[in-house]
Scaffold this motif. Structure first.
Motif, PDB file in Angstrom:
ATOM      1  N   GLY A 212     -12.450   3.305 -44.555  1.00  0.00           N
ATOM      2  CA  GLY A 212     -13.541   4.101 -44.012  1.00  0.00           C
ATOM      3  C   GLY A 212     -13.116   5.137 -42.982  1.00  0.00           C
ATOM      4  O   GLY A 212     -13.913   5.560 -42.154  1.00  0.00           O
ATOM      5  N   LEU A 213     -11.846   5.531 -43.072  1.00  0.00           N
ATOM      6  CA  LEU A 213     -11.359   6.542 -42.133  1.00  0.00           C
ATOM      7  C   LEU A 213     -11.879   7.917 -42.552  1.00  0.00           C
ATOM      8  O   LEU A 213     -11.779   8.299 -43.709  1.00  0.00           O
ATOM      9  N   SER A 214     -12.442   8.635 -41.595  1.00  0.00           N
ATOM     10  CA  SER A 214     -12.994   9.955 -41.905  1.00  0.00           C
ATOM     11  C   SER A 214     -11.908  10.891 -42.444  1.00  0.00           C
ATOM     12  O   SER A 214     -10.775  10.876 -41.958  1.00  0.00           O
ATOM     13  N   PRO A 215     -12.245  11.716 -43.439  1.00  0.00           N
ATOM     14  CA  PRO A 215     -11.248  12.671 -43.959  1.00  0.00           C
ATOM     15  C   PRO A 215     -10.655  13.549 -42.864  1.00  0.00           C
ATOM     16  O   PRO A 215      -9.524  14.019 -42.994  1.00  0.00           O
ATOM     17  N   TRP A 216     -11.410  13.731 -41.789  1.00  0.00           N
ATOM     18  CA  TRP A 216     -10.873  14.553 -40.699  1.00  0.00           C
ATOM     19  C   TRP A 216      -9.661  13.897 -40.067  1.00  0.00           C
ATOM     20  O   TRP A 216      -8.760  14.585 -39.593  1.00  0.00           O
ATOM     21  N   LEU A 217      -9.662  12.532 -40.062  1.00  0.00           N
ATOM     22  CA  LEU A 217      -8.502  11.811 -39.528  1.00  0.00           C
ATOM     23  C   LEU A 217      -7.477  11.568 -40.632  1.00  0.00           C
ATOM     24  O   LEU A 217      -6.279  11.512 -40.375  1.00  0.00           O
ATOM     25  N   GLY A 218      -7.973  11.438 -41.865  1.00  0.00           N
ATOM     26  CA  GLY A 218      -7.067  11.233 -42.986  1.00  0.00           C
ATOM     27  C   GLY A 218      -6.234  12.480 -43.264  1.00  0.00           C
ATOM     28  O   GLY A 218      -5.081  12.406 -43.666  1.00  0.00           O
TER      29      GLY A 218
END
Lengths: 289, 330
Positions: free
Chosen positions: B74-80
């Motif tokens: 569930g890591l946000s794409p912004w962090l991914g």
């Protein structure tokens, strides 16, 4: 433990047989590279067309298997010569990378053309070959046949290159492109003949592959990359090196596939290839310069 | 003057969604912008003779890293995104450094990178418990239709602006490289490595820098593609086919000019779409046949590509006396 060993041994022996097929595939590509200094990225697509030719003749028109094979080999040989005449010859003097890429364009063309003409269905020649049993280990007869044909093809090519006048001219021109025309050899003709032989070897590989695999337009992509890797790892143009490399690769795939999933076998084989490029960029049989 | 033209062009592009042209055309435009960006990323290194057939690897690493992190933890794409870009930079260094250190160039470089793209594709397939294998995977839907946190947007307008900004960023990087000292170093290297080294160019480092830059941008393109399409599979974002597609689109458009790769994206997409509309879905492979044939013809007769060829034809017309000016470099 006992049963485990026998499966491992079976995997190893099947790997050796697979190596024969891969070696045969690499042989034609290696010859063309060694003589003309061009990598046919579309080589596997020639094999695919050869498989379709044999399939069509045998399964659709009822031509007996052996004549179908011979016609298939001839067709791909003609295709190889045509490829050289139409596509390679115009770019022979331009940057090497253009020569690589232009055959990549041919790859797309042939793959799409096969889709257009033959459709996307998987087609099987519908010939069941027996499975050989030896000491509780099972081998496909088609693979044994391919292995023997690969050996025979290699020996025949070796004899042709060393014992005939034409073969000598081919070897000479691969050693020095500039001098041979002065010695009365017509390089255009030699290149054309070499391309036809390379195509013929692709056709031979096609005959043996069509016995084992279903043919479909994208089949080239599944064994094309590994064929290049074998040629490069053996040293492009070095046929003995290519032969050795084929058996190393096939062991990775077969034994790797035995322990893990088949894809992991390929992953390890390609990773090993990349590693070998750094250790011995000129091929496994090269001496240090 | 040029700057003014560029500004007008960008404004014109930016106002397209206001015209209400319908989702189909907007979809085509977004696709062109995303692929135009990816092709531009490739050409950043490709124009210096570093022909990589492995950019599918970076595309796949970007797309799959971000999607897997989002789906599984569930890591946000912004962090991914930074993780995916970092990973592709790492892979670029691991492959690039030995290649450049041991002088693997030309055919050999192309084939090593080809092996890389296959390694990534097969790894994705082999990890089928987590990646869905050949069936591909879909990013888990966000709670709302438009979610900035999940980088998923139901309306195409928002995505159009994102793609436009990223595409412009790609062109800006291209220009930056074009105007930098490295460009001269890279051109010298592509002509003759030993001579370049002898005048004090650090060959390995210069090539590695441009490779990492190109790889990271390509991975960004992969992330963008995944977030827009909301479906990825190993064949569409990695492997030999997509890697070759990248190279050929750039060649068709023009490798040596800034907008060349974008023209390549327009050309290939228009060709595929118009043939699809004219011939319909029944005839498989016709677009590919014509496309392949055109590629072969391009490489033989027009190696500079559509835009490159047009530009040099225009320059020739503009300056008829050939001796008056030294030949323009590219």
């Amino acid at each position: 433990m006992e049963i485990f060993d026998i499966f491992l041994l079976e995997a190893i022996l099947n790997g050796i047989l697979l190596g024969g097929v891969l070696a045969l595939l690499a042989l034609g590509l290696n010859l063309v590279f060694g003589v003309i200094d061009v990598v046919w990225i579309c080589y596997a697509e020639l094999v695919m067309l050869g498989m379709y030719t044999v399939y069509w003749l045998f399964a659709q028109y009822g031509v007996p298997l052996i004549p179908a094979f011979l016609l298939g080999i001839l067709a791909v040989a003609a295709l190889g010569a045509l490829l050289h005449y139409l596509v390679i010859q115009p770019v022979l003097s331009s940057a090497p990378i253009n020569q690589l890429l232009v055959t990549g364009g041919v790859l797309f063309f042939l793959q799409a053309l096969a889709t257009l003409v033959f459709g996307v269905e998987f087609r099987n020649i519908g010939l069941r070959l027996p499975v050989l049993e030896f000491n509780e280990m099972y081998f496909s007869f088609a693979r044994v046949l391919a292995f023997v044909a690969a050996l025979a093809g290699m020996v025949a090519l070796y004899l042709f290159l060393t014992r005939t006048y034409l073969g000598t001219a081919i070897r000479a021109i691969s050693q020095d492109r500039a001098i041979m025309p002065l010695m009365g050899v017509n390089p255009k003709k030699i290149y054309l003949i070499t391309s036809a032989i390379g195509g013929g070897l692709a056709g031979l590989a096609a005959c043996l592959l069509v016995l084992q695999y279903d043919v479909h337009p994208a089949i080239g992509l599944s064994f094309g990359p590994i064929t290049f890797m074998i040629c490069v790892m053996g040293g492009l143009g070095n046929m003995v090196g290519g032969f050795v490399a084929a058996f190393i690769f096939s062991q990775f795939i077969s034994v790797g596939g035995f322990f893990f999933a088949i894809e992991w076998g390929y992953v390890v084989a390609f990773a090993f290839f990349i590693l070998m490029m750094f250790v011995k960029p000129q091929g496994i049989l090269s001496r240090r310069r | 003057m040029n700057r003014l033209l560029a500004l007008i062009g960008v404004l014109a592009l930016a106002s397209i969604p206001l015209l209400d042209i319908g989702n189909y055309y907007l979809h085509l435009l977004i696709t062109i912008l995303i692929w135009g960006f990816i092709y531009t990323s490739w050409s950043i290194m490709g124009r210096f003779g570093l022909v990589s057939l492995g950019h599918g690897a970076f595309l796949g690493i970007g797309a799959y890293t971000v999607t897997m992190l989002w789906n599984q933890i569930g890591l946000s794409p912004w962090l991914g995104l930074p993780i995916g870009l970092g990973l592709s930079a790492l892979v670029a260094v691991v492959i690039g450094y030995p290649c450049f250190r041991f002088r693997i160039v030309g055919h050999y470089f192309a084939l090593v990178t080809l092996a890389l793209s296959e390694v990534v594709r097969l790894t994705i397939v082999a990890l089928r418990d987590n990646t869905g294998g050949s069936l591909g995977m879909t990013p888990r839907s966000a709670d709302t239709a438009n979610s900035l946190y999940a980088l998923q947007f139901a309306d195409k307008e928002t995505f159009f602006y994102i793609a436009l900004v990223v595409w412009l960023f790609g062109l800006w990087v291209w220009k930056k490289v074009d105007r930098s000292m490295s460009r001269y170093a890279l051109e010298a290297i592509s002509e003759e490595e030993d001579a370049a080294a002898s005048v004090g160019i650090n060959v390995t480092r210069t090539k590695l820098t441009i490779t990492v830059l190109s790889a990271v941008l390509t991975a960004l393109g992969g992330v963008l593609y995944a977030q827009y399409q909301l479906y990825i599979n190993p064949e569409t974002v990695s492997g030999i086919a997509i890697s070759l597609q990248i190279v050929f689109a750039v060649i068709a458009g023009g490798m040596y000019v800034q907008l060349g790769p974008t023209v390549g994206a327009v050309f290939t997409l228009m060709l595929a779409e118009s043939l699809r509309i004219m011939v319909g879905h029944d005839v498989h492979g016709l677009d590919g046949t014509i496309y392949g044939l055109l590629l072969v013809l391009f490489i033989i007769f027009m190696p500079k590509g559509i835009l490159g060829g047009l530009l040099s034809w225009w320059e020739k017309r503009q300056s008829p006396p050939p001796s008056a000016k030294p030949a323009p470099a590219e």
